[in-house]
Design a protein around this motif. Structure first.
Motif, PDB file in Angstrom:
ATOM      1  N   ARG A 159      -9.924   2.617   4.072  1.00 14.41           N
ATOM      2  CA  ARG A 159      -9.329   2.642   5.399  1.00 14.41           C
ATOM      3  C   ARG A 159      -8.958   4.087   5.730  1.00 14.41           C
ATOM      4  O   ARG A 159      -8.448   4.804   4.872  1.00 14.41           O
ATOM      5  CB  ARG A 159      -8.093   1.736   5.431  1.00 14.41           C
ATOM      6  CG  ARG A 159      -8.454   0.260   5.372  1.00 14.41           C
ATOM      7  CD  ARG A 159      -7.240  -0.597   5.125  1.00 14.41           C
ATOM      8  NE  ARG A 159      -6.894  -0.674   3.719  1.00 14.41           N
ATOM      9  CZ  ARG A 159      -5.899  -1.410   3.242  1.00 14.41           C
ATOM     10  NH1 ARG A 159      -5.136  -2.114   4.075  1.00 14.41           N
ATOM     11  NH2 ARG A 159      -5.632  -1.434   1.941  1.00 14.41           N
ATOM     12  N   GLU A 196       1.335  -5.086   4.124  1.00  9.85           N
ATOM     13  CA  GLU A 196       0.157  -5.578   4.830  1.00  9.85           C
ATOM     14  C   GLU A 196       0.371  -7.036   5.217  1.00  9.85           C
ATOM     15  O   GLU A 196       0.698  -7.857   4.374  1.00  9.85           O
ATOM     16  CB  GLU A 196      -1.075  -5.455   3.945  1.00  9.85           C
ATOM     17  CG  GLU A 196      -1.386  -4.034   3.520  1.00  9.85           C
ATOM     18  CD  GLU A 196      -2.756  -3.910   2.884  1.00  9.85           C
ATOM     19  OE1 GLU A 196      -3.677  -4.646   3.277  1.00  9.85           O
ATOM     20  OE2 GLU A 196      -2.906  -3.063   1.983  1.00  9.85           O
ATOM     21  N   THR A 198       0.835  -1.206   0.000  1.00  7.49           N
ATOM     22  CA  THR A 198       0.000   0.000   0.000  1.00  7.49           C
ATOM     23  C   THR A 198       0.865   1.249   0.000  1.00  7.49           C
ATOM     24  O   THR A 198       1.966   1.254   0.552  1.00  7.49           O
ATOM     25  CB  THR A 198      -0.913  -0.020   1.246  1.00  7.49           C
ATOM     26  OG1 THR A 198      -1.935  -0.988   1.075  1.00  7.49           O
ATOM     27  CG2 THR A 198      -1.557   1.339   1.507  1.00  7.49           C
ATOM     28  N   VAL A 253      -3.520 -10.465   9.197  1.00  9.75           N
ATOM     29  CA  VAL A 253      -4.469  -9.418   9.590  1.00  9.75           C
ATOM     30  C   VAL A 253      -4.598  -8.424   8.434  1.00  9.75           C
ATOM     31  O   VAL A 253      -3.979  -7.351   8.447  1.00  9.75           O
ATOM     32  CB  VAL A 253      -4.025  -8.694  10.878  1.00  9.75           C
ATOM     33  CG1 VAL A 253      -5.124  -7.746  11.374  1.00  9.75           C
ATOM     34  CG2 VAL A 253      -3.639  -9.686  11.963  1.00  9.75           C
ATOM     35  N   TYR A 289      -0.823   3.322  15.752  1.00  6.27           N
ATOM     36  CA  TYR A 289       0.549   3.439  15.275  1.00  6.27           C
ATOM     37  C   TYR A 289       1.258   4.544  16.045  1.00  6.27           C
ATOM     38  O   TYR A 289       0.639   5.523  16.472  1.00  6.27           O
ATOM     39  CB  TYR A 289       0.591   3.788  13.778  1.00  6.27           C
ATOM     40  CG  TYR A 289      -0.082   2.771  12.892  1.00  6.27           C
ATOM     41  CD1 TYR A 289      -1.446   2.841  12.649  1.00  6.27           C
ATOM     42  CD2 TYR A 289       0.641   1.746  12.302  1.00  6.27           C
ATOM     43  CE1 TYR A 289      -2.078   1.906  11.842  1.00  6.27           C
ATOM     44  CE2 TYR A 289       0.026   0.803  11.490  1.00  6.27           C
ATOM     45  CZ  TYR A 289      -1.338   0.892  11.268  1.00  6.27           C
ATOM     46  OH  TYR A 289      -1.957  -0.041  10.463  1.00  6.27           O
ATOM     47  N   GLY A 325      -5.576  -5.452   6.197  1.00  7.85           N
ATOM     48  CA  GLY A 325      -6.129  -4.144   6.511  1.00  7.85           C
ATOM     49  C   GLY A 325      -5.226  -3.266   7.329  1.00  7.85           C
ATOM     50  O   GLY A 325      -5.395  -2.044   7.350  1.00  7.85           O
ATOM     51  N   ILE A 326      -4.276  -3.870   8.050  1.00  9.78           N
ATOM     52  CA  ILE A 326      -3.334  -3.060   8.812  1.00  9.78           C
ATOM     53  C   ILE A 326      -1.995  -3.032   8.091  1.00  9.78           C
ATOM     54  O   ILE A 326      -1.796  -3.719   7.090  1.00  9.78           O
ATOM     55  CB  ILE A 326      -3.155  -3.600  10.244  1.00  9.78           C
ATOM     56  CG1 ILE A 326      -2.549  -5.006  10.233  1.00  9.78           C
ATOM     57  CG2 ILE A 326      -4.487  -3.564  10.990  1.00  9.78           C
ATOM     58  CD1 ILE A 326      -2.170  -5.514  11.619  1.00  9.78           C
ATOM     59  N   PHE A 327      -1.076  -2.238   8.617  1.00 12.59           N
ATOM     60  CA  PHE A 327       0.231  -2.058   7.989  1.00 12.59           C
ATOM     61  C   PHE A 327       1.299  -2.372   9.028  1.00 12.59           C
ATOM     62  O   PHE A 327       1.469  -1.605   9.983  1.00 12.59           O
ATOM     63  CB  PHE A 327       0.356  -0.626   7.469  1.00 12.59           C
ATOM     64  CG  PHE A 327      -0.840  -0.192   6.658  1.00 12.59           C
ATOM     65  CD1 PHE A 327      -1.742   0.724   7.164  1.00 12.59           C
ATOM     66  CD2 PHE A 327      -1.069  -0.728   5.408  1.00 12.59           C
ATOM     67  CE1 PHE A 327      -2.851   1.117   6.425  1.00 12.59           C
ATOM     68  CE2 PHE A 327      -2.179  -0.353   4.664  1.00 12.59           C
ATOM     69  CZ  PHE A 327      -3.077   0.562   5.176  1.00 12.59           C
ATOM     70  N   ASP A 328       2.009  -3.487   8.833  1.00 13.20           N
ATOM     71  CA  ASP A 328       2.926  -3.915   9.883  1.00 13.20           C
ATOM     72  C   ASP A 328       4.366  -3.494   9.640  1.00 13.20           C
ATOM     73  O   ASP A 328       5.222  -3.715  10.506  1.00 13.20           O
ATOM     74  CB  ASP A 328       2.828  -5.431  10.118  1.00 13.20           C
ATOM     75  CG  ASP A 328       3.311  -6.256   8.937  1.00 13.20           C
ATOM     76  OD1 ASP A 328       3.463  -7.478   9.108  1.00 13.20           O
ATOM     77  OD2 ASP A 328       3.512  -5.690   7.836  1.00 13.20           O
TER      78      ASP A 328
END
Lengths: 120, 108
Positions: free
Chosen positions: B97, A99, A35, A103, B37, A105-108
């Motif tokens: 999002r 991503e 993303t 999970v 975050y 949808g989140i950004f790790d």
């Protein structure tokens, strides 16, 4: 170590174009959706565009649809964002983010970002 | 589009104190699809919390998340010097999002 590193930012005139790159390392790049998120001065982050691991599926924010194109080269472990018809409101730091599969949808993992300034 | 409102805008605290950050959603975020975050100037943002209350890998247990529906909270139990930063919430229940505007935690 998982790393993503953006490049390609700079000063561009309104109506101009720019291509951002994001070099990934430390993980199997093709397995993960990626993303672009941007952050304008003094604002919160804004999701811009996402692409599936195999590059088949792409998604865009309404604010950039038709002007930006996300792509990836899995043989080079690199993510791209081609930006055209740039406007002043596109001025922001652009982050590349990974991503996690577990999970969605989140950004790790994020990069440090690259600054795009649209000004005459 | 879901709007996330974070408060306060700035939190001035001393090391060792407890920080409580709020994130309110304009619509209910189901299944607690809410993440937090941490971002320091010139650095990459870091994932702290996902699923409203699950800590990401390597995140110290002084960070905790709670809440459901429209109201979520990030708590830092005892501030360490490295915790002074900007914190953002993000929902991943709805497309697109979206992120909140952030809370800056500064040294008092």
């Amino acid at each position: 170590e998982v790393q993503v590193l953006e490049s390609g930012g700079g000063l561009v005139q309104p109506g101009g174009s720019l291509r951002l790159s994001c070099a990934a390392s430390g993980f199997t790049f093709s397995n993960y959706a990626m993303t672009w998120v941007r952050q304008a001065p003094g604002k919160g982050p804004e999701w811009v565009s996402s692409i599936s691991g195999n590059g088949v599926s792409t998604y865009y924010a309404d604010s950039v649809k038709g002007r930006f194109t996300i792509s990836r080269d899995n043989s080079k472990n690199t993510l791209y964002l081609q930006m055209s018809s740039l406007r002043g409101e596109d001025t922001a730091v652009y982050f590349c983010a990974k991503e996690p599969v577990a999970v969605p949808g989140i950004f790790d993992r994020w990069g440090q970002g690259t600054l795009v300034t649209v000004s005459s | 589009e879901i709007v996330l409102t974070q408060s306060p805008g700035t939190l001035s605290l001393s090391p060792g104190e407890r920080a409580t950050l709020s994130c309110r959603a304009s619509q209910s975020v189901s299944s607690s699809y809410l993440a937090w975050y941490q971002h320091k100037p010139g650095q990459a943002p870091r994932l702290l919390i996902y699923g409203a209350s699950s800590r990401a890998t390597g995140i110290p247990d002084r960070f905790s998340g709670s809440g459901s529906g429209t109201d979520f909270t990030l708590t830092i139990s005892r501030l360490e010097p490295e915790d002074f930063a900007v914190y953002y919430c993000q929902q991943y229940n709805y497309s697109p999002r979206t992120f909140g505007g952030g809370t800056r935690v500064e040294i008092k």
